[in-house]
Design a protein around this motif. Sequence first.
Motif, short mmCIF file in Angstrom:
data_model
loop_
_atom_site.label_atom_id
_atom_site.label_comp_id
_atom_site.label_asym_id
_atom_site.label_seq_id
_atom_site.Cartn_x
_atom_site.Cartn_y
_atom_site.Cartn_z
N PRO A 74 15.82 22.82 14.42
CA PRO A 74 16.34 21.85 13.45
C PRO A 74 17.01 20.62 14.06
O PRO A 74 17.25 19.65 13.35
CB PRO A 74 17.37 22.67 12.64
CG PRO A 74 17.09 24.10 12.95
CD PRO A 74 16.52 24.12 14.32
N GLY A 75 17.35 20.64 15.36
CA GLY A 75 18.13 19.55 15.93
C GLY A 75 17.46 18.20 15.82
O GLY A 75 18.07 17.22 15.34
N ALA A 76 16.20 18.09 16.25
CA ALA A 76 15.50 16.80 16.21
C ALA A 76 15.33 16.28 14.79
O ALA A 76 15.56 15.08 14.54
CB ALA A 76 14.15 16.92 16.92
N LEU A 168 27.52 11.52 18.39
CA LEU A 168 27.27 12.94 18.13
C LEU A 168 25.81 13.15 17.74
O LEU A 168 25.31 12.52 16.79
CB LEU A 168 28.19 13.45 17.03
CG LEU A 168 29.71 13.37 17.30
CD1 LEU A 168 30.49 13.89 16.11
CD2 LEU A 168 30.06 14.14 18.56
N ARG A 169 25.15 14.01 18.44
CA ARG A 169 23.76 14.34 18.16
C ARG A 169 23.53 15.83 18.42
O ARG A 169 24.24 16.44 19.21
CB ARG A 169 22.80 13.53 19.05
CG ARG A 169 22.78 12.04 18.76
CD ARG A 169 22.16 11.76 17.39
NE ARG A 169 22.06 10.34 17.11
CZ ARG A 169 23.03 9.61 16.51
NH1 ARG A 169 24.17 10.20 16.17
NH2 ARG A 169 22.84 8.34 16.27
N PHE A 170 22.54 16.36 17.73
CA PHE A 170 22.16 17.76 17.96
C PHE A 170 21.26 17.83 19.19
O PHE A 170 20.41 16.96 19.39
CB PHE A 170 21.41 18.32 16.75
CG PHE A 170 22.26 18.56 15.54
CD1 PHE A 170 22.89 19.77 15.34
CD2 PHE A 170 22.44 17.56 14.60
CE1 PHE A 170 23.68 19.99 14.22
CE2 PHE A 170 23.22 17.76 13.48
CZ PHE A 170 23.85 18.98 13.29
N PRO A 171 21.41 18.86 20.01
CA PRO A 171 20.42 19.09 21.07
C PRO A 171 19.05 19.27 20.43
O PRO A 171 18.92 19.86 19.35
CB PRO A 171 20.90 20.39 21.74
CG PRO A 171 22.35 20.49 21.37
CD PRO A 171 22.48 19.87 20.02
N GLU A 172 18.01 18.78 21.07
CA GLU A 172 16.68 18.82 20.48
C GLU A 172 15.79 19.85 21.18
O GLU A 172 16.06 20.26 22.30
CB GLU A 172 16.05 17.43 20.54
CG GLU A 172 16.85 16.40 19.73
CD GLU A 172 16.11 15.09 19.54
OE1 GLU A 172 14.99 14.95 20.07
OE2 GLU A 172 16.66 14.21 18.84
N PRO A 220 17.01 34.95 24.47
CA PRO A 220 17.29 34.34 25.78
C PRO A 220 16.25 33.32 26.19
O PRO A 220 16.53 32.42 26.98
CB PRO A 220 17.30 35.56 26.72
CG PRO A 220 17.62 36.73 25.84
CD PRO A 220 16.97 36.42 24.53
N LYS A 221 15.02 33.43 25.66
CA LYS A 221 13.97 32.49 26.03
C LYS A 221 14.28 31.08 25.55
O LYS A 221 13.73 30.11 26.06
CB LYS A 221 12.62 32.95 25.46
CG LYS A 221 12.12 34.27 26.04
CD LYS A 221 10.81 34.68 25.41
CE LYS A 221 10.33 36.03 25.96
NZ LYS A 221 9.07 36.47 25.33
N HIS A 222 15.13 30.96 24.55
CA HIS A 222 15.50 29.66 24.02
C HIS A 222 16.80 29.15 24.65
O HIS A 222 17.46 28.27 24.09
CB HIS A 222 15.64 29.72 22.49
CG HIS A 222 14.34 29.95 21.79
ND1 HIS A 222 14.26 30.55 20.54
CD2 HIS A 222 13.06 29.68 22.15
CE1 HIS A 222 12.99 30.63 20.18
NE2 HIS A 222 12.25 30.11 21.14
N GLY A 223 17.17 29.71 25.77
CA GLY A 223 18.31 29.20 26.51
C GLY A 223 19.66 29.64 26.00
O GLY A 223 20.65 28.91 26.15
N PHE A 224 19.72 30.84 25.42
CA PHE A 224 21.00 31.29 24.83
C PHE A 224 22.13 31.23 25.85
O PHE A 224 23.21 30.68 25.57
CB PHE A 224 20.84 32.71 24.28
CG PHE A 224 22.09 33.23 23.61
CD1 PHE A 224 22.30 33.01 22.27
CD2 PHE A 224 23.05 33.93 24.33
CE1 PHE A 224 23.46 33.47 21.65
CE2 PHE A 224 24.20 34.39 23.73
CZ PHE A 224 24.41 34.17 22.38
#
Length: 644
Positions: A74-76, A168-172, A220-224
């Motif tokens: 949802p970030g982008a 302020l921005r969301f990580p994408e 964890p694959k999504h960088g948790f």
Amino acid sequence: MPRVKVSVIVPVYNTGKYVDECAPSLLGQSLPADEYEVIYVDDGSTDDTLSRLEKIAADAPNVQVHTQPNSGWPGAPRNLGMKHAKGEYIQFVDHDDTLGPEALERLYEHAKRNDADVVLGKMSSTMVRPRRLFRHTVDACTIENDELTQSMSPHKMFRRAFVEEHGLRFPEGPWILEDLAFVSAAYLKAERISILADYPVYYWMKRDDGGNNTQHRFNPKHGFWPNTRTIVRQIKDGTPASDDIDALQNRLLHRLYHVEILSRTREPEILCEDPAEQRQRFEAAREVAREEFPAAVREGLPAVSRLRAELLEAGDFDGAVTLAERIREVKPRSQVSDLRWADGRLVADVTLDLLRGDGEPLVLVERDGKQYLDPELLDGVPGTEDGWEVPDPFRLAYAELVVKDRDREDWWYPEGDLEVRLKPLGDGRSQVIATGQLALDPERLAGGQPLERGVHDVWAYVQLLGVDRMVRVTGADSTNTPASTPASTGGRLALPYWTIKGQLALDIDQRQRKLGPDTTTAATANSERSEGSSLPLPYVAAAPDATPVRVKVTVATLTVTAELLPTPDAPTAQLRLPARLKLPSGRHPVTLPKTAGPLAYAVVRDGTVLRLEGPAYEAGSGRRLLDSVGDNRQVRRVRRKLGL
């Protein structure tokens, strides 16, 4: 042209029908349509979501739709929505959630009145337990109010100029915990944060397909783990370091440690996941804990949580599993006494505590002037052979009562606080308990307004010694029976009862329970007689200023509308029938629907209700004789002359 006050940003991806379910709540806001805009950003959907959005936009001038290639998170889409936003404030909404009808208007007014950078609106949810953060409306606070970390979802209102000023921005991309990164940055930068707690603005409900259940987001694959480190460092960079366990930085990091780190070591996760996979999570959590979190964070944990942290950082996976098995068996207990109506409120004394798996109290044991955690609980847990000391039994301990609107999933907080204290049990043993009084005011509980019609269940939340539980507030072996007398309140009937599961509930305006056989047992003790068409009913409570309540009753075979009114100088109600009834003269039973016995008797002469009598009232023989021949014209003339 009116300025745009609020931009609602909604990221969507393969949403399907949930777009149509969410849209009415966005388009039906009390804020005028030309004062807010809804910005949908489609993240490359492959189903019919885009066509659904275009149909919505075609019928609503304040809706716009933007598309982008799929980014996977949802970030982008949220960032793209912010680029198109023209509103003074930005409100983030997920595609499968809904807003209360007055959400935007109330949030905006609260933001403007307090010149807030961020506004947290009360959330109703089936996804998470109620948060005490929303117990009271707050005009202004800062990150120093660390209770803000109870709400880290992005579903808030942000001043757009504030967001742009601080970049302020969301990580994408597939970046798990993107909401924590954005919200924690906003909290750290905000000069004024407001909380709106007297109106449910956001409904975050579990989807039928479970697609929005956050427990599935750990991957964890999504960088948790790297993302967790990023957020920890963001907080450390924005606050001064300190060895004081109550310093701001350590209080803020407590939430991350407890939720994101210790979750890998505790029930249910460590007992439910594949052991091989869970060992990997355990080791990853251990590495982050040791490298990123100051020692003061661990030292500030309550007893059980501190033991979990000790086992984690020692790398003792089997010990953590053993502890989790023990703690899983701990049950909460509630005890209610002296339940009654007082000054229009349902009040009761409440005690909450914790029990071990064997049903015995979870205790502390004193030895050499120190307190130690229950040795029965810790039997077999490594590192506790000599006991586990509890320096502060009240560390982060609290308890609260909450009332759930069963139909709407709204949570409300009754008056009063529960006190956490030690209860001596003898022989150097004691128990941490919470005690206090329930004070439930049906006319003010819902943010100062009356409760909606429906059933409202009473719950409690306890966090004692690092063990947290939700518990039904229950009676002593009572199920599906009245809990106290009915009450006349706000022109409606309030019926307290014990549910099938023994939970205290309050039915407002006879949503499920009726004023009937199980609520009128006290009527047989009513031996009063009242001249005229009203009769005191001591089994119905009423405040002196109560509004009359209309109820259906049957007089003989005639169904009529009666009223329950407050009794002057007494906390009871009185039943009043219409002054005239199309019934023959005589003494007629007054009953409620499905009631076996009479509520009262109406004495009727020539269609006029002369008086009401309680079921136990026995009139004198002379009176009964006159009653029996009351249709005789001579007798009526004599009675009129005598003023009878």
